[in-house]
Structures are given as C-alpha cells and as structure tokens.
Design an enzyme around this catalytic site. Sequence first.
Site, PDB file in Angstrom:
ATOM      1  N   HIS A  94      -9.191   1.881  16.835  1.00 16.77           N
ATOM      2  CA  HIS A  94     -10.122   1.004  16.107  1.00 16.77           C
ATOM      3  C   HIS A  94     -11.390   0.800  16.937  1.00 16.77           C
ATOM      4  CE1 HIS A  94      -7.294  -0.102  13.022  1.00 16.77           C
ATOM      5  NE2 HIS A  94      -6.538  -0.876  13.767  1.00 16.77           N
ATOM      6  N   SER A 105      -8.708  -8.921   3.884  1.00 13.85           N
ATOM      7  CA  SER A 105      -7.506  -8.297   4.421  1.00 13.85           C
ATOM      8  C   SER A 105      -7.300  -8.719   5.881  1.00 13.85           C
ATOM      9  CB  SER A 105      -7.631  -6.775   4.311  1.00 13.85           C
ATOM     10  OG  SER A 105      -6.473  -6.145   4.782  1.00 13.85           O
ATOM     11  N   TYR A 138     -12.576   3.750   1.571  1.00 18.29           N
ATOM     12  CA  TYR A 138     -11.359   3.230   0.941  1.00 18.29           C
ATOM     13  C   TYR A 138     -11.526   3.220  -0.583  1.00 18.29           C
ATOM     14  CZ  TYR A 138      -7.614  -0.249   0.047  1.00 18.29           C
ATOM     15  OH  TYR A 138      -6.499  -0.915  -0.403  1.00 18.29           O
ATOM     16  N   PHE A 149      -0.075   3.125  -2.978  1.00 17.45           N
ATOM     17  CA  PHE A 149       0.264   1.823  -2.411  1.00 17.45           C
ATOM     18  C   PHE A 149       1.731   1.441  -2.671  1.00 17.45           C
ATOM     19  CE2 PHE A 149       0.550  -2.828  -2.722  1.00 17.45           C
ATOM     20  CZ  PHE A 149       0.195  -3.150  -1.419  1.00 17.45           C
ATOM     21  N   LYS A 186      -8.004  -2.872   9.193  1.00 13.18           N
ATOM     22  CA  LYS A 186      -7.742  -3.216   7.787  1.00 13.18           C
ATOM     23  C   LYS A 186      -8.586  -2.440   6.774  1.00 13.18           C
ATOM     24  CE  LYS A 186      -4.763  -5.296   8.028  1.00 13.18           C
ATOM     25  NZ  LYS A 186      -3.490  -4.841   8.676  1.00 13.18           N
ATOM     26  N   MET A 193       1.657  -4.531   3.807  1.00 16.39           N
ATOM     27  CA  MET A 193       1.196  -3.896   2.573  1.00 16.39           C
ATOM     28  C   MET A 193       1.007  -5.040   1.579  1.00 16.39           C
ATOM     29  SD  MET A 193       1.034  -0.642   2.992  1.00 16.39           S
ATOM     30  CE  MET A 193       1.473   0.425   4.363  1.00 16.39           C
ATOM     31  N   MET A 228       4.079   3.377  -0.448  1.00 15.45           N
ATOM     32  CA  MET A 228       4.006   3.025   0.975  1.00 15.45           C
ATOM     33  C   MET A 228       4.541   1.619   1.231  1.00 15.45           C
ATOM     34  SD  MET A 228       0.644   5.004   2.419  1.00 15.45           S
ATOM     35  CE  MET A 228       0.706   4.102   3.950  1.00 15.45           C
TER      36      MET A 228
END
Length: 305
Positions: free
Chosen positions: A118, A148, A203, A239, A57, A266, A242
Amino acid sequence: MMDLQSGMESLDPDSVKFSKLTDIEGIYLFKDTVEQWEVIHNFKARPDDLLICTYPKSGTTWMQEIVDMIQNGGDPEKCAWAPIYQRMPFIELCFPKPVPTGVEEAEAMPSPRTLKTHLPVHLLPPSFWEQNCKIIYVARNAKDNAVSYFHFHRMDNMIPDPGRWDEFLETFIAGKVMWGSWFDHVRGWWEAKDRHPILYLFYEDMKEDPAKEIQKVAHFLGTDLSEPVLNRIVQHTKFESMKTNPMANHRTLPSFIFDQTVSPFMRKGIVGDWKDHFTVAQSERLDNLCAQKLKGSSLTFRTQL
Ligand code: PPS
C-alpha cells in the site's frame, strides 16, 4: 521459519493492539514497520516480480484473487492452498516476533512472486524501479474509499479507532491515516505510470465490466484468456463468491486482529455506498477537494455507475 498463519495465532493479543501512530516521512505506518524500515527500503525485488499496489480499501484483495486465478489458468483449487495474505506477501507488513515479516515471507518464496503493497510511490523500495517490475495499481473513488476505510478502522484492532464518521472523514482528508493521503497516493501512482510498466485500473470499471478489466490484467501479464476461463474467473472473483471463500474473506485471521463481528472484511463491495454516509455538504466538499488536488493530472473518478 514459522508460517504467517501459525505466527499470528501464537501472538499475545495485546502485542498487536494499536498503541500509537508512527511515521516515515510523514506517512503513518505500523510501529513495527517503521522499526524495520531500513530492511523494507532495501528489499531486493526480482525482475519477474509482479506487484499489486493500492491505497488501502481500493480492491486489493479482489485484484489479488483475480491475478492468482489468471496465473493458475482459472483453476480455483490451485488458489485454495492458503489464505490470500499468505499467497502474496505484503512487503511492509510487520507483526511482533515470531510472525515472519512480509520481507521474510517474500524472500522465502520461489519466483515468480506476486507481492502486495500500500506504499505511496515515493516510499516504494527502489529495487522495484531498478528491476523494472510490472505493477498493477487499483484506485477507487475517494468517497467509497473513505467509507470502506472508516469501517475497516472499526474492525481492525491494529489501527486507530476511527471515532465518529465526521471525525474520521476529516482525518482521511488530512491524510492523517495509515499510508497517508488518498489524493497524493492515487495521483503519485497515476503520474508514475508514464515512466514505468504500471497497469492503472479503477474499482468502478471492475464493478461495471469485470470480464473486460480481467482480460486487461491478463494481457498485461502476457496472456489471453479463453471465454470459459475468463467466465470462471469472473464467477470466482465476484463479491458474493469472495465473501464466502474462506481463503479470500480473511475469516482465517484471529479475531483479535480483525473483529468481523464489528464489520466484515467483505462488507458491501459496491460503488455508491458513500450515499448512505455523506451529508450533502461533505459530498460537495470532497468533490471540490478532488477537483483541486487532481487538477492538471487527467485523473478522474466515477462515484456512481
Ligand atoms: S485491504 O485491507 O486494503 O487489502 O482491503 P481491500 O481488499 O483493498 O478493500 C476491501 C474492499 O474491497 C471490497 N471487495 C470487493 N468488492 C467487489 N468485488 C469483490 N470481489 C471484492 N472483494 C473485496 C470489500 O468489500 C471492501 O469494500 P467495502 O466497500 O468496505 O465493502
């Protein structure tokens, strides 16, 4: 070999439902991943593999789409041949049979491959280090990452139910979530970047100035993007784009895996959503923990822009 998409669609929903937590060296992973660990550990990386690595995330899918666009000269058509999870194998992903594992998908893919993981730094299959593969790591501040991850636990039927937000936050802080402790993950990879070709991005920086961070990725991959190509990539990977892109928004996954009626994959895509979830006490606690656990590392995070 059956492809990933058809394999998942053919599954019995009960076979993927979360049952119990299993771990490798104290890091919780999928039951099938733990069973296949030997194969994953012995994964044969190739020198021209590119690995996108994140704590869950943190902006993985965003980075995957950016990289694919760079590799395809900014042509969205060329990135639309399959959902993102099929374009870039997730090396430790294992579903029950007949779904191909991440390792099988990667092995069947011609070079140069872009792969996703991950895994915390100490669990990465050693061949990635031996082959000196390029790695892009994306980190996200702990507060937004936890929020998230909480909503993801609500909608992903393969991982445990999160319980209430305050309960989940405790589990997150203790690192008793899939892929382990956020603190150890971001710090472990931060320290690894001094010894390996790792581009470590945030991010929050990607939100603040996507063009700048995309150009950094391009340079790391040995290319320079012209202004029009760069602009196309910024537009395609924002964003809002996507969220409506079926090849990126995970809506192609069966709803018995991701139930997007509970929470969309999303979801919000912003910096600072934690403010709608954290109490003042929770916020101070996480600030203190970050200061304590990242001390001496030069690693810092922004929780607002
Ligand atoms: S996963 O399941 O670990 O691969 O998820 P991951 O892709 O790492 O993280 C999902 C969160 O990233 C947000 N997201 C984006 N934010 C900004 N811009 C773009 N283009 C973008 N794409 C995905 C997504 O909304 C999740 O964050 P939250 O805060 O839940 O919205």
